[in-house]
Design a protein around this motif. Structure first.
Motif, PDB file in Angstrom:
ATOM      1  N   TYR A   1      36.497  47.060  -8.496  1.00 56.84           N
ATOM      2  CA  TYR A   1      35.389  46.277  -7.755  1.00 56.84           C
ATOM      3  C   TYR A   1      35.916  45.373  -6.869  1.00 56.84           C
ATOM      4  O   TYR A   1      35.769  45.388  -5.564  1.00 56.84           O
ATOM      5  CB  TYR A   1      34.485  45.559  -8.667  1.00 56.84           C
TER       6      TYR A   1
ATOM      7  N   ASP B   1      27.946  43.955 -12.572  1.00 53.74           N
ATOM      8  CA  ASP B   1      26.602  43.771 -12.220  1.00 53.74           C
ATOM      9  C   ASP B   1      25.952  45.390 -11.982  1.00 53.74           C
ATOM     10  O   ASP B   1      24.798  45.454 -11.382  1.00 53.74           O
ATOM     11  CB  ASP B   1      26.598  43.349 -10.621  1.00 53.74           C
TER      12      ASP B   1
ATOM     13  N   ARG C   1      26.904  47.719 -10.162  1.00 53.01           N
ATOM     14  CA  ARG C   1      27.045  48.357  -9.015  1.00 53.01           C
ATOM     15  C   ARG C   1      28.117  49.319  -8.924  1.00 53.01           C
ATOM     16  O   ARG C   1      29.378  49.105  -8.782  1.00 53.01           O
ATOM     17  CB  ARG C   1      27.245  47.113  -7.984  1.00 53.01           C
ATOM     18  N   HIS C   2      27.427  50.579  -9.199  1.00 55.11           N
ATOM     19  CA  HIS C   2      28.685  51.617  -8.902  1.00 55.11           C
ATOM     20  C   HIS C   2      28.949  52.262  -7.520  1.00 55.11           C
ATOM     21  O   HIS C   2      29.958  52.545  -7.360  1.00 55.11           O
ATOM     22  CB  HIS C   2      27.711  52.983  -9.782  1.00 55.11           C
TER      23      HIS C   2
ATOM     24  N   LEU D   1      29.390  51.157  -3.600  1.00 56.62           N
ATOM     25  CA  LEU D   1      29.646  49.907  -2.697  1.00 56.62           C
ATOM     26  C   LEU D   1      30.070  50.629  -1.371  1.00 56.62           C
ATOM     27  O   LEU D   1      30.506  51.633  -1.076  1.00 56.62           O
ATOM     28  CB  LEU D   1      30.961  49.195  -2.850  1.00 56.62           C
TER      29      LEU D   1
ATOM     30  N   GLN E   1      23.342  47.722   0.872  1.00 56.78           N
ATOM     31  CA  GLN E   1      22.969  47.766  -0.775  1.00 56.78           C
ATOM     32  C   GLN E   1      22.584  49.278  -0.842  1.00 56.78           C
ATOM     33  O   GLN E   1      21.728  49.823  -1.289  1.00 56.78           O
ATOM     34  CB  GLN E   1      21.907  46.911  -0.824  1.00 56.78           C
TER      35      GLN E   1
ATOM     36  N   ARG F   1      22.165  52.313  -3.151  1.00 54.38           N
ATOM     37  CA  ARG F   1      21.753  52.530  -4.704  1.00 54.38           C
ATOM     38  C   ARG F   1      21.795  54.080  -5.011  1.00 54.38           C
ATOM     39  O   ARG F   1      21.074  54.924  -4.268  1.00 54.38           O
ATOM     40  CB  ARG F   1      20.530  52.104  -4.798  1.00 54.38           C
TER      41      ARG F   1
END
Length: 725
Positions: free
Chosen positions: A96, A196, A198-199, A201, A209, A211
């Protein structure tokens, strides 16, 4: 099987695990290429796009340098996919932080980095066990490790390994969806997780963002994430939607061409095509409406003028006047107007539609106006030109006259493309007709005496002269379509348009007929028109018909039909003239004959001759052919009366000329008989081989008559043996 797995423990390597994971992911995503950078074609908003895939350790700069986070091809989107384990004391947070560092260093690219949670210890052990089982089952290695086993045991071992392989593969494949964020974790003791949750980026600022969609597979998520990236990059790109079944289907080049055809028809009809073909209706609607070019209802296509205003404003902003380069227009569409991401054919469709909406002509490299290029050919070198147009009245007059004079039709709407198309069709027709008309005029002038065109003012020559002038004026305008159309509109013919059209359109046939006429034969027949017999009558009738037709317009009387029968009629008249008549009489004794030579120095042949029986002159009986009696028995000399034709019997130009000369001799004989009805006439042809004689000399038994160019008693010298005059 445990001792066997222990024996191959060293085959459980990190590189082997990574290859297995990559292959499973590529299979789930739908990427079949196993190379380091794999590609997958996707359809976004009805257009074809490409997604690139790289599998590696995001944390490791040696494994994935910074340049691996940028697509290899402009316009593509790239996925960088991490794998769910690492060496040493590293965690998903390290991956990350690498992405955050790339952002801070200014790396901007349409790239999505897909991070993953790490496998739990249990999953890692399962993966290692699977690698060893796979090694044993591949390439029949199991036989090497169970060579001392009984056959039944070997079979049992294979079955156990195969069942274990399938079970572990299913479990680990399911676990991939969990660690990549697509499914809820099922592990009681999960491994380290990404910060968080968040897979995914993004390195593209416009798509901050991204998703993933839980509950859906890898391939569906790739399409979803790619859609988001492309939509962020190209927000104004038209959405051509899906096919009839709701599936993603790219618009084809054929469909774009179909849409352009109907756009063109609509503009030709004033901006509205009332009846779009039913089998084209959905295609046209799918393309025209998203591009904001028009609206399509149940049948009609109604064009909009939005793109005309947009591009003209962009041109004004760049202070562009005159010819607009298509590549400049493409740049304005992309950058100034914000319609980025259009593929070339879609951009070409917008440019072609603008040319129709703004009524601009196509020019290539600054040359004259041309027909619009094919959709796929629009590119560098082409420009759009605003050209002055004729008035509505001028265009209407030119259209009507083009149809009546040249058989060329044009669409009624006054647009530059219609003016250019009309001018191009007229130029092509005029160029072909101009050569033929010039050829006909030259041939008529060359043969004016035989055609009865000696005096000026014949309707045919007047019409052809006017036609030649019109064709020359149309050709003079070259590439200026508007000037050509105005020239035709201003043309006021003195001859009837029907006569002009026929004269120009049939000039090619008339020229072929003139070129195919046997003019030497016709000239010989013309020499027979002075005869006062049936042959002369036939000759005069023939030339009367030729003269009447040659003087009249081609519409009234076809010169082609008359000339097509001239050869046969001329030969028939010449053959009739070749029947030279002779008279055999028993006249009273007369003074000694005067030898008279009958000759024409311009009629000569080296052909051998054969005798042919003649017909008697009118009012006499035919006699047998004899030589002149010189025995002194008191009997009057008799006539040989023979006709000379070349051996072989074929009519030749020589024979025709000879026929004319013999006909002249006949006329002299008739004139003499009319003046001396009681005189007997005998013509004698002597053998060329006879010693002491003039070849071909004739004798007249009446001393008052002498024929030809010889003088009585003084025959000319004979020519070489074998010739007859």
């Amino acid at each position: 099987i445990e001792p066997l797995l222990d024996a191959v423990a060293e085959e459980d390597k990190a590189g082997v695990r990574r290859v297995w994971l990559r292959d499973r992911l590529w299979e789930a995503i739908g990427v079949r290429d196993g190379q380091f950078v794999a590609e997958k074609e996707i359809v976004w908003r009805g257009t074809r796009r490409v997604a690139e895939f790289v599998f590696g350790n995001v944390r490791d700069r040696a494994d994935l340098p910074d340049e691996q986070f940028i697509p290899a091809t402009a316009g593509n989107v790239r996925f960088v996919v991490d794998y769910p384990f690492d060496d040493g004391d590293h965690y998903p947070s390290d991956d990350y932080h690498r992405v955050e560092e790339l952002r801070k260093s200014g790396v901007t690219a349409p790239t999505l980095v897909w991070l993953t949670d790490f496998f739990s210890d249990q999953r890692r052990a399962q993966l290692g066990r699977l690698m060893r089982i796979t090694f044993l089952l591949e390439r029949d290695r199991l036989a090497d490790y169970t060579g001392t086993f009984p056959p039944d045991d070997r079979a049992k071992v294979r079955r156990q390994l195969e069942v274990a392989r399938d079970t572990l593969t299913e479990q680990l494949t399911g676990a991939l969806a969990e660690v990549y964020g697509l499914a809820r974790p099922t592990d009681a003791n999960p491994g380290p997780e990404v910060p968080d949750g968040r897979h995914v980026l993004s390195l593209q600022p416009e798509f901050t963002q991204p998703r993933e969609e839980g509950g859906k597979g890898f391939e569906a998520n790739v399409l979803h994430l790619a859609d988001g990236m492309f939509s962020a990059l190209y927000p104004k790109h038209p959405d051509f939607g899906t096919d009839r079944t709701g599936q993603r289907k790219a618009v084809t080049s054929a469909e774009l061409r179909t849409a352009l055809e109907w756009i063109t028809r609509a503009m030709d009809e004033g901006g509205r095509a009332n009846n779009v073909d039913s089998h084209h209706l959905k295609t046209v609607k799918r393309i025209v409406e998203p591009l904001e070019l028009g609206t399509v209802h149940d049948g009609p296509l109604v064009m909009r003028s939005d793109w005309r205003s947009r591009i003209n404003q962009a041109a004004a902003g760049h202070q562009q006047r005159g010819d607009l380069d298509v590549e400049d227009i493409r740049t304005w569409i992309t950058k100034d107007l914000g319609y980025a991401g259009l593929d070339k054919l879609t951009g070409n469709l917008l440019i072609a539609a603008y040319a129709l909406l703004d009524d601009r002509a196509w020019v290539l490299r600054g040359g004259p106006e041309r027909e619009a290029p094919a959709l796929q050919d629009i590119g560098p070198g082409w420009s759009l030109r605003a050209q002055p147009l004729p008035t509505e009245e001028e265009y209407a007059a030119a259209r009507d006259r083009a149809a009546r004079l040249f058989g060329v039709t044009a669409k009624p709407a006054l647009y530059a493309r219609n003016v250019n198309r009309l001018a191009e069709d007229l130029r092509a027709r005029a160029e072909a007709w101009e050569r033929n008309v010039a050829g006909v005029r030259a041939s008529l002038e060359r043969h004016a005496a035989l055609l009865g065109l000696d005096e000026p003012g014949a309707p045919r020559t007047v019409i052809l002269r006017e036609a030649a002038g019109l064709l020359a004026r149309l050709s003079r305008h070259g590439g200026d379509a508007t000037a050509l159309v105005r020239e035709l509109a201003a043309f006021s013919p003195t001859a009837g348009e029907r006569d002009l059209n026929t004269a120009m359109g049939s000039a090619g046939e008339v020229l072929s007929a003139l070129d195919g006429t046997d003019w030497p034969a016709l000239n010989n027949v013309h020499g027979l028109t002075g005869r006062e017999d049936g042959v002369g009558d036939r000759a005069r009738r023939l030339f009367t018909e030729i003269a009447q037709t040659a003087r009249a317009s081609e519409f009234e009387r076809s010169l082609v039909q008359v000339l097509s029968g001239v050869r046969e009629q001329a030969n028939a008249i010449i053959n009739a003239a070749l029947k030279v008549e002779s008279v055999v009489t028993d006249p009273p004794p007369r003074p000694a004959a005067q030898d008279v030579r009958v000759s024409d120095p311009e009629v000569a042949t080296t052909h051998p001759v054969v005798p042919a029986q003649p017909e008697a002159l009118p009012g006499t009986s035919s006699g047998s052919s004899t030589d002149t009696n010189t025995a002194g028995d008191g009997a009057p000399p008799r006539s040989s009366g023979r006709r000379l034709i070349p051996a072989g019997g074929d009519a030749t130009a020589l024979e025709q000329r000879l026929a004319v000369q013999l006909a002249a001799v006949q006329e002299e004989i008739r004139a003499f008989r009319a003046a001396h009805p009681d005189a007997g006439v005998e013509i004698v042809w002597r053998s060329a081989d006879e010693p002491g004689t003039g070849r071909g000399a004739g004798t007249a038994q009446d001393p008052r008559a002498a024929y030809g160019t010889g003088t009585a008693g003084a025959p000319r010298e004979a020519d070489d043996a074998g010739e007859a005059r």
